[in-house]
Design a protein around this motif. Structure first.
Motif, PDB file in Angstrom:
ATOM      1  N   CYS A 131      -6.834  -4.468  -9.863  1.00  0.00           N
ATOM      2  CA  CYS A 131      -5.720  -5.680  -9.128  1.00  0.00           C
ATOM      3  C   CYS A 131      -4.222  -4.957  -9.348  1.00  0.00           C
ATOM      4  CB  CYS A 131      -5.803  -6.812  -9.984  1.00  0.00           C
ATOM      5  SG  CYS A 131      -4.909  -7.947  -9.239  1.00  0.00           S
ATOM      6  N   GLU A 132      -3.982  -4.487 -10.378  1.00  0.00           N
ATOM      7  CA  GLU A 132      -2.653  -3.950 -10.580  1.00  0.00           C
ATOM      8  C   GLU A 132      -2.396  -2.527  -9.508  1.00  0.00           C
ATOM      9  OE1 GLU A 132       0.750  -2.350 -13.574  1.00  0.00           O
ATOM     10  OE2 GLU A 132      -1.100  -3.640 -14.134  1.00  0.00           O
ATOM     11  N   ARG A 133      -3.569  -1.793  -9.424  1.00  0.00           N
ATOM     12  CA  ARG A 133      -3.107  -0.788  -8.362  1.00  0.00           C
ATOM     13  C   ARG A 133      -3.082  -0.830  -7.014  1.00  0.00           C
ATOM     14  NH1 ARG A 133      -6.472   4.627 -10.514  1.00  0.00           N
ATOM     15  NH2 ARG A 133      -5.996   4.588 -12.775  1.00  0.00           N
ATOM     16  N   LEU A 134      -3.936  -2.058  -6.753  1.00  0.00           N
ATOM     17  CA  LEU A 134      -4.125  -2.420  -5.460  1.00  0.00           C
ATOM     18  C   LEU A 134      -2.932  -3.175  -4.930  1.00  0.00           C
ATOM     19  CD1 LEU A 134      -5.623  -2.828  -2.567  1.00  0.00           C
ATOM     20  CD2 LEU A 134      -6.752  -4.782  -3.579  1.00  0.00           C
ATOM     21  N   ALA A 135      -2.492  -4.192  -6.036  1.00  0.00           N
ATOM     22  CA  ALA A 135      -0.966  -4.626  -5.407  1.00  0.00           C
ATOM     23  C   ALA A 135       0.150  -3.800  -5.438  1.00  0.00           C
ATOM     24  CB  ALA A 135      -0.863  -5.837  -6.835  1.00  0.00           C
ATOM     25  N   ARG A 136       0.081  -2.659  -6.296  1.00  0.00           N
ATOM     26  CA  ARG A 136       1.123  -1.789  -6.208  1.00  0.00           C
ATOM     27  C   ARG A 136       1.202  -1.103  -5.033  1.00  0.00           C
ATOM     28  NH1 ARG A 136       0.489   0.358 -10.840  1.00  0.00           N
ATOM     29  NH2 ARG A 136       2.485  -0.377 -11.683  1.00  0.00           N
ATOM     30  N   GLN A 137      -0.044  -0.721  -4.609  1.00  0.00           N
ATOM     31  CA  GLN A 137      -0.122  -0.218  -3.215  1.00  0.00           C
ATOM     32  C   GLN A 137       0.105  -0.744  -2.018  1.00  0.00           C
ATOM     33  OE1 GLN A 137      -0.815   3.360  -2.846  1.00  0.00           O
ATOM     34  NE2 GLN A 137       0.043   3.005  -0.975  1.00  0.00           N
ATOM     35  N   ARG A 138      -0.233  -2.140  -2.015  1.00  0.00           N
ATOM     36  CA  ARG A 138       0.257  -3.041  -0.947  1.00  0.00           C
ATOM     37  C   ARG A 138       1.876  -3.388  -0.879  1.00  0.00           C
ATOM     38  NH1 ARG A 138      -4.785  -7.386  -0.808  1.00  0.00           N
ATOM     39  NH2 ARG A 138      -6.238  -5.772   0.013  1.00  0.00           N
ATOM     40  N   LEU A 139       2.329  -3.357  -2.180  1.00  0.00           N
ATOM     41  CA  LEU A 139       3.747  -3.569  -2.137  1.00  0.00           C
ATOM     42  C   LEU A 139       4.502  -2.392  -1.869  1.00  0.00           C
ATOM     43  CD1 LEU A 139       3.941  -5.562  -5.719  1.00  0.00           C
ATOM     44  CD2 LEU A 139       4.782  -6.553  -3.642  1.00  0.00           C
ATOM     45  N   LEU A 140       3.925  -1.030  -1.926  1.00  0.00           N
ATOM     46  CA  LEU A 140       4.470   0.063  -1.516  1.00  0.00           C
ATOM     47  C   LEU A 140       4.438   0.260  -0.119  1.00  0.00           C
ATOM     48  CD1 LEU A 140       3.381   2.750  -4.221  1.00  0.00           C
ATOM     49  CD2 LEU A 140       5.597   2.030  -3.637  1.00  0.00           C
ATOM     50  N   ASP A 141       3.189  -0.153   0.519  1.00  0.00           N
ATOM     51  CA  ASP A 141       3.068  -0.053   1.865  1.00  0.00           C
ATOM     52  C   ASP A 141       3.949  -1.090   2.734  1.00  0.00           C
ATOM     53  OD1 ASP A 141       0.899   1.531   1.533  1.00  0.00           O
ATOM     54  OD2 ASP A 141      -0.719   0.348   1.807  1.00  0.00           O
ATOM     55  N   ALA A 142       4.253  -2.148   1.814  1.00  0.00           N
ATOM     56  CA  ALA A 142       5.051  -3.266   2.636  1.00  0.00           C
ATOM     57  C   ALA A 142       6.586  -2.605   2.790  1.00  0.00           C
ATOM     58  CB  ALA A 142       5.264  -4.701   1.799  1.00  0.00           C
ATOM     59  N   ALA A 143       6.957  -2.066   1.606  1.00  0.00           N
ATOM     60  CA  ALA A 143       8.401  -1.371   1.459  1.00  0.00           C
ATOM     61  C   ALA A 143       8.562  -0.144   2.402  1.00  0.00           C
ATOM     62  CB  ALA A 143       8.518  -0.927   0.216  1.00  0.00           C
ATOM     63  N   ASP A 144       7.329   0.429   2.742  1.00  0.00           N
ATOM     64  CA  ASP A 144       7.335   1.463   3.696  1.00  0.00           C
ATOM     65  C   ASP A 144       7.515   0.944   5.217  1.00  0.00           C
ATOM     66  OD1 ASP A 144       7.527   3.421   1.761  1.00  0.00           O
ATOM     67  OD2 ASP A 144       5.145   3.962   2.114  1.00  0.00           O
ATOM     68  N   SER A 145       6.887  -0.116   5.396  1.00  0.00           N
ATOM     69  CA  SER A 145       7.027  -0.804   6.607  1.00  0.00           C
ATOM     70  C   SER A 145       8.130  -1.399   7.059  1.00  0.00           C
ATOM     71  CB  SER A 145       5.774  -1.738   6.838  1.00  0.00           C
ATOM     72  OG  SER A 145       6.176  -2.923   6.198  1.00  0.00           O
ATOM     73  N   VAL A 146       9.090  -1.613   6.118  1.00  0.00           N
ATOM     74  CA  VAL A 146      10.448  -2.436   6.392  1.00  0.00           C
ATOM     75  C   VAL A 146      11.602  -1.212   5.997  1.00  0.00           C
ATOM     76  CG1 VAL A 146       9.604  -4.735   6.081  1.00  0.00           C
ATOM     77  CG2 VAL A 146      10.560  -3.399   4.126  1.00  0.00           C
ATOM     78  N   GLY A 147      11.160   0.117   5.791  1.00  0.00           N
ATOM     79  CA  GLY A 147      12.171   0.889   5.530  1.00  0.00           C
ATOM     80  C   GLY A 147      12.691   1.078   4.442  1.00  0.00           C
ATOM     81  N   ASN A 148      12.097   0.571   3.444  1.00  0.00           N
ATOM     82  CA  ASN A 148      12.626   0.475   1.778  1.00  0.00           C
ATOM     83  C   ASN A 148      11.848   1.657   1.110  1.00  0.00           C
ATOM     84  OD1 ASN A 148      14.442  -1.433   2.487  1.00  0.00           O
ATOM     85  ND2 ASN A 148      13.127  -3.133   1.756  1.00  0.00           N
ATOM     86  N   ARG A 149      11.561   2.762   1.660  1.00  0.00           N
ATOM     87  CA  ARG A 149      11.183   3.912   0.844  1.00  0.00           C
ATOM     88  C   ARG A 149      11.581   4.047  -0.559  1.00  0.00           C
ATOM     89  NH1 ARG A 149       8.141   8.682   3.818  1.00  0.00           N
ATOM     90  NH2 ARG A 149       6.356   7.340   4.027  1.00  0.00           N
ATOM     91  N   ARG A 150      10.726   4.259  -1.627  1.00  0.00           N
ATOM     92  CA  ARG A 150      11.035   4.369  -2.860  1.00  0.00           C
ATOM     93  C   ARG A 150      11.559   5.944  -3.032  1.00  0.00           C
ATOM     94  NH1 ARG A 150       9.871   1.816  -7.364  1.00  0.00           N
ATOM     95  NH2 ARG A 150      10.353  -0.469  -6.827  1.00  0.00           N
TER      96      ARG A 150
END
Length: 82
Positions: A63-82
């Motif tokens: 769950c943590e791995r999937l949630a982290r990936q989804r949050l990273l993907d959401a950040a990438d889609s709005v231009g907030n790359r880490r």
């Protein structure tokens, strides 16, 4: 002749809320500048739902791995790359 036993009713197991709350805590620290705690909680619980059927003992890590990936993907889609 091979005999197949009748299907048994699925067993519902409960996932302890403690590890899920800890996952939300960790991801809130990591993604708190990009999402609200409520938003992160929502992502985590959607991941729990999507991973239903996975081994119960593996659920917190999966769950943590999937949630982290989804949050990273959401950040990438709005231009907030880490």
């Amino acid at each position: 002749m091979i005999t197949v036993a009748a299907a048994q009713r699925p067993v519902r197991m409960r996932l302890d809320a403690g590890p899920i709350a800890q996952t939300v805590d960790r991801l809130s620290v990591e993604f708190g500048d990009q999402s609200t705690r409520e938003g992160i909680t929502s992502v985590v619980y959607r991941c729990v739902h999507d991973l239903a059927g996975s081994p119960l003992g593996a659920m917190p890590e999966l769950c943590e791995r999937l949630a982290r990936q989804r949050l990273l993907d959401a950040a990438d889609s709005v231009g907030n790359r880490r």
